[in-house]
Design an enzyme around this catalytic site. Structure first.
Site, PDB file in Angstrom:
ATOM      1  N   LYS A  11      25.271  16.461  81.320  1.00 45.72           N
ATOM      2  CA  LYS A  11      24.533  17.366  80.970  1.00 45.72           C
ATOM      3  C   LYS A  11      24.072  17.533  80.088  1.00 45.72           C
ATOM      4  O   LYS A  11      24.335  17.461  78.400  1.00 45.72           O
ATOM      5  CB  LYS A  11      25.973  18.173  81.493  1.00 45.72           C
ATOM      6  CG  LYS A  11      25.909  20.597  81.078  1.00 45.72           C
ATOM      7  CD  LYS A  11      26.515  20.825  82.004  1.00 45.72           C
ATOM      8  CE  LYS A  11      26.751  22.287  81.937  1.00 45.72           C
ATOM      9  NZ  LYS A  11      27.383  22.907  82.040  1.00 45.72           N
TER      10      LYS A  11
ATOM     11  N   TRP B  22      31.868  15.197  86.724  1.00 44.52           N
ATOM     12  CA  TRP B  22      31.763  15.505  84.979  1.00 44.52           C
ATOM     13  C   TRP B  22      32.553  16.610  84.837  1.00 44.52           C
ATOM     14  O   TRP B  22      34.019  16.467  85.208  1.00 44.52           O
ATOM     15  CB  TRP B  22      30.962  16.244  86.131  1.00 44.52           C
ATOM     16  CG  TRP B  22      29.938  17.627  85.006  1.00 44.52           C
ATOM     17  CD1 TRP B  22      29.204  17.709  84.181  1.00 44.52           C
ATOM     18  CD2 TRP B  22      30.843  19.156  85.128  1.00 44.52           C
ATOM     19  NE1 TRP B  22      29.058  18.588  83.147  1.00 44.52           N
ATOM     20  CE2 TRP B  22      30.029  19.553  83.755  1.00 44.52           C
ATOM     21  CE3 TRP B  22      31.660  19.990  85.271  1.00 44.52           C
ATOM     22  CZ2 TRP B  22      30.284  20.384  83.009  1.00 44.52           C
ATOM     23  CZ3 TRP B  22      32.369  21.032  84.399  1.00 44.52           C
ATOM     24  CH2 TRP B  22      31.848  21.466  83.354  1.00 44.52           C
TER      25      TRP B  22
ATOM     26  N   ASP C 279      21.891  27.137  83.043  1.00 42.12           N
ATOM     27  CA  ASP C 279      21.997  26.231  83.839  1.00 42.12           C
ATOM     28  C   ASP C 279      23.305  26.995  85.071  1.00 42.12           C
ATOM     29  O   ASP C 279      24.160  27.344  84.809  1.00 42.12           O
ATOM     30  CB  ASP C 279      23.132  25.354  82.833  1.00 42.12           C
ATOM     31  CG  ASP C 279      23.902  24.489  84.883  1.00 42.12           C
ATOM     32  OD1 ASP C 279      22.730  24.443  85.555  1.00 42.12           O
ATOM     33  OD2 ASP C 279      24.748  24.133  84.202  1.00 42.12           O
TER      34      ASP C 279
ATOM     35  N   HIS D 143      21.044  20.793  84.454  1.00 44.09           N
ATOM     36  CA  HIS D 143      21.427  20.419  83.016  1.00 44.09           C
ATOM     37  C   HIS D 143      20.190  19.664  82.064  1.00 44.09           C
ATOM     38  O   HIS D 143      20.559  18.301  81.276  1.00 44.09           O
ATOM     39  CB  HIS D 143      22.581  19.380  83.777  1.00 44.09           C
ATOM     40  CG  HIS D 143      23.393  20.036  84.251  1.00 44.09           C
ATOM     41  ND1 HIS D 143      24.620  18.553  84.910  1.00 44.09           N
ATOM     42  CD2 HIS D 143      23.991  20.926  84.654  1.00 44.09           C
ATOM     43  CE1 HIS D 143      25.749  19.762  85.364  1.00 44.09           C
ATOM     44  NE2 HIS D 143      24.951  20.805  85.128  1.00 44.09           N
TER      45      HIS D 143
ATOM     46  N   ASP E 177      23.055  28.804  87.708  1.00 46.74           N
ATOM     47  CA  ASP E 177      23.370  27.781  88.856  1.00 46.74           C
ATOM     48  C   ASP E 177      23.043  28.829  90.555  1.00 46.74           C
ATOM     49  O   ASP E 177      24.133  29.824  90.764  1.00 46.74           O
ATOM     50  CB  ASP E 177      24.628  27.449  88.782  1.00 46.74           C
ATOM     51  CG  ASP E 177      25.049  26.009  88.759  1.00 46.74           C
ATOM     52  OD1 ASP E 177      24.638  24.882  89.064  1.00 46.74           O
ATOM     53  OD2 ASP E 177      26.105  26.219  87.565  1.00 46.74           O
TER      54      ASP E 177
ATOM     55  N   ASP F 226      21.746  16.677  87.598  1.00 49.57           N
ATOM     56  CA  ASP F 226      21.608  18.136  88.286  1.00 49.57           C
ATOM     57  C   ASP F 226      20.945  18.800  87.597  1.00 49.57           C
ATOM     58  O   ASP F 226      20.241  19.262  86.456  1.00 49.57           O
ATOM     59  CB  ASP F 226      23.106  18.618  87.470  1.00 49.57           C
ATOM     60  CG  ASP F 226      23.162  20.090  87.635  1.00 49.57           C
ATOM     61  OD1 ASP F 226      22.470  20.817  88.081  1.00 49.57           O
ATOM     62  OD2 ASP F 226      24.921  20.564  88.584  1.00 49.57           O
TER      63      ASP F 226
ATOM     64  N   ASP G  20      24.323  22.015  94.486  1.00 53.70           N
ATOM     65  CA  ASP G  20      25.283  22.741  92.640  1.00 53.70           C
ATOM     66  C   ASP G  20      24.882  24.016  92.211  1.00 53.70           C
ATOM     67  O   ASP G  20      24.346  24.005  91.770  1.00 53.70           O
ATOM     68  CB  ASP G  20      25.818  21.674  91.872  1.00 53.70           C
ATOM     69  CG  ASP G  20      26.428  22.649  91.080  1.00 53.70           C
ATOM     70  OD1 ASP G  20      27.061  23.222  91.241  1.00 53.70           O
ATOM     71  OD2 ASP G  20      26.757  21.814  90.011  1.00 53.70           O
TER      72      ASP G  20
ATOM     73  N   HIS H  99      22.435  17.075  91.834  1.00 56.82           N
ATOM     74  CA  HIS H  99      22.625  18.054  92.386  1.00 56.82           C
ATOM     75  C   HIS H  99      21.671  19.482  92.205  1.00 56.82           C
ATOM     76  O   HIS H  99      21.544  19.955  91.896  1.00 56.82           O
ATOM     77  CB  HIS H  99      23.564  18.522  91.493  1.00 56.82           C
ATOM     78  CG  HIS H  99      25.091  18.351  91.956  1.00 56.82           C
ATOM     79  ND1 HIS H  99      25.989  18.417  90.975  1.00 56.82           N
ATOM     80  CD2 HIS H  99      26.179  17.419  92.284  1.00 56.82           C
ATOM     81  CE1 HIS H  99      27.523  18.120  90.790  1.00 56.82           C
ATOM     82  NE2 HIS H  99      27.154  17.671  92.373  1.00 56.82           N
TER      83      HIS H  99
ATOM     84  N   GLU I  63      28.304  12.480  85.996  1.00 56.25           N
ATOM     85  CA  GLU I  63      27.024  13.443  85.826  1.00 56.25           C
ATOM     86  C   GLU I  63      26.854  13.473  84.312  1.00 56.25           C
ATOM     87  O   GLU I  63      27.536  14.675  83.947  1.00 56.25           O
ATOM     88  CB  GLU I  63      28.066  14.995  87.067  1.00 56.25           C
ATOM     89  CG  GLU I  63      26.816  15.745  86.983  1.00 56.25           C
ATOM     90  CD  GLU I  63      27.094  17.061  87.436  1.00 56.25           C
ATOM     91  OE1 GLU I  63      28.400  17.237  88.610  1.00 56.25           O
ATOM     92  OE2 GLU I  63      26.340  17.880  87.635  1.00 56.25           O
TER      93      GLU I  63
HETATM   94  C1  RNT Z   1      28.631  21.643  86.116  1.00 60.56           C
HETATM   95  C2  RNT Z   1      28.279  20.872  87.462  1.00 60.56           C
HETATM   96  C3  RNT Z   1      29.158  20.665  87.852  1.00 60.56           C
HETATM   97  C4  RNT Z   1      29.594  21.678  88.339  1.00 60.56           C
HETATM   98  C5  RNT Z   1      31.025  21.688  89.599  1.00 60.56           C
HETATM   99  C6  RNT Z   1      31.955  22.188  89.999  1.00 60.56           C
HETATM  100  O1  RNT Z   1      27.275  22.387  84.790  1.00 60.56           O
HETATM  101  O2  RNT Z   1      27.261  21.267  87.449  1.00 60.56           O
HETATM  102  O3  RNT Z   1      28.440  19.295  89.095  1.00 60.56           O
HETATM  103  O4  RNT Z   1      29.158  22.422  88.685  1.00 60.56           O
HETATM  104  O5  RNT Z   1      31.802  20.227  89.630  1.00 60.56           O
HETATM  105 ZN    ZN Z   2      26.245  19.667  89.368  1.00 62.35          ZN
END
Ligand code: RNT
Ligand code: ZN
Length: 429
Positions: free
Chosen positions: A232, A189, A298, A266, A300, A263, A330, A290, A230
């Site tokens: 985004k 990523w 985003d 994302h 988290d 993810d 994640d 993720h 990955e």
């Molecule tokens: C960032 C991505 C990625 C990170 C990690 C720490 O937006 O989601 O996966 O969260 O690599």
């Molecule tokens: Zn991620």
């Protein structure tokens, strides 16, 4: 009645009830125990890592908020926290490690110089815990990523630096997979993007494709390493344009035969990833998830048993994708006990899988195929109040992990005995 007896009796009744719908709860529990979740190391220290003492990583839109006391600041502390976390979660899982969590023995090692050597203590830890591992190059929080570009940077030297880092990461992934006897998924990523509207959207994407081709040029044994990319939508500071967008990486994964990492945070806020699984799985062999919880962006947040989490688990189970969809977490929340965050999020992921496995899917499909959408809706709603909790409790008891809220007592005890002392140590230093 003793608590054990109560758990057992509740399970017997639940088993009968699910049995009437044609669902065998014993088989479900056996299937659930085989599903590994990849626990992200970065929940333990707010994506800090151990490149330098007290490293605080941020950038690329990654932001942990909160300052809950007791953060792990050494490898030993993070491992102790992971041990504590794992003792409160049923099943056998995996560890997802970032390159910045290397064991450099106290001497700084630049990212284009990392070797498997720097991860041997993690491999030993995983072996001792009988766990597999996954890996990630760390392409953020670095002087060479400060202007927001890494693999797609217009400067050839900076691009080369990150290409080397990613190549080395794959080699480390392969060594991890070889040592642990289960393929390591190495997930790339990058944060690359522009805050404001670019006039050239094309060149960075073409550079990224070329850079990735270089990164993946060396063929590695798929029994040891699997590559993932990955995508985004945006990040803080990269609101207008992200080089590695969903379309970019979907096309990349399809044409280069890598895994796609999806993810949950994302995409646009009303977009859900559960609906994407069957779409991409029609064309891709394997993907990595993720699992996260975006709140308005985003963000988290810690994964909870939300409708979307249940939908993700349902899609994985209904689609018979358990061997092809790798489940990673994640999220990073520094405003609550970090071990509590890991435990809640991981237990919720497992609960969602359990609920999905408990579905009388044949019956539901029959209703749908017959066009009886009334019955389909009636049964999906009815399932929500079946005694799923009794099956979950029984699973936890069988796996010798705390049943119900009892895990919190362990976390509170650990906070009192271990975490609170860390902060005192920091103050007295
Ligand atoms: C960032 C991505 C990625 C990170 C990690 C720490 O937006 O989601 O996966 O969260 O690599
Ligand atoms: Zn991620």
């Amino acid at each position: 009645m003793s608590r054990d007896r109560e758990i057992e009796q509740a399970y017997v009744l639940a088993k009968e009830q699910y049995g009437r719908l044609g669902v065998d709860t014993d088989k479900v529990i056996a299937a659930l125990a085989k599903i590994p979740i990849s626990l992200h190391c970065w929940q333990g220290d707010d994506v800090g890592g151990f490149e330098t003492v007290g490293a605080v990583l941020s950038g690329g839109g990654i932001q942990a908020t909160g300052n809950y006391p007791g953060k792990a600041t050494t490898l030993d502390q993070l491992r102790a926290d992971l041990d504590q976390t794992l003792s409160l979660i049923p099943g056998t899982h995996r560890l997802n490690l970032h390159a910045s969590y290397l064991d450099n023995g106290g001497t700084f090692v630049e990212r284009d110089e990392i070797t498997p050597e720097h991860f041997h203590s993690w491999i030993d830890w995983a072996k001792a815990n009988k766990m597999g591992m996954d890996f990630n190059p760390t392409c953020f929080s670095h002087a060479k990523a400060e202007d927001g570009f890494t693999l797609s940077h217009q400067d050839q030297g900076i691009r080369a630096f990150w290409i080397t880092h990613c190549k080395l990461s794959r080699q480390i992934g392969a060594e991890i997979g070889k040592q642990l006897g289960t393929p390591c998924i190495t997930n790339v990523w990058i944060p690359d993007g522009y805050k404001d509207i670019p006039v050239d959207r094309k060149a960075p994407r073409e550079r990224l494709a070329a850079a990735l081709d270089e990164v993946f040029a060396e063929a590695l044994d798929k029994r040891h390493n699997l590559d993932a990319v990955e995508a985004k939508l945006f990040g803080i500071g990269a609101e207008s344009y992200t080089v590695g967008s969903h379309e970019f990486y979907l096309a990349y994964a399809l044409t280069r035969k890598t895994l796609l990492c999806i993810d949950a945070g994302h995409f646009h806020p009303t977009e859900v990833i559960s609906d994407k699984l069957s779409a991409v799985m029609t064309f891709l062999d394997e993907i990595l998830l993720h699992v996260s919880r975006p709140v308005r962006w985003d963000s988290d947040h810690v994964v909870i048993l939300s409708d979307e989490l249940q939908a993700i688990a349902q899609e994985v189970v209904r689609g018979d994708y358990l061997d092809r969809v790798h489940l990673g977490l994640d999220f990073f929340d520094a405003s609550i006990n970090r071990i509590g965050a890991w435990v809640i999020g991981t237990r919720c992921m497992i609960k969602a899988l359990l609920m999905a496995l408990l579905e009388p899917i044949d019956r539901l499909r029959a209703f749908e195929q017959a066009g009886d959408y009334t019955a389909r809706l009636a049964l999906t709603e009815e399932l929500k109040t079946l005694p799923f909790g009794a099956v979950w409790d029984s699973y936890c008891a069988q796996q010798s992990v705390p049943v119900g809220m009892a895990w919190l007592d362990a976390v509170k005890g650990y906070e009192r005995d271990v975490l609170s002392k860390r902060d005192r140590e920091l103050v007295s230093r």
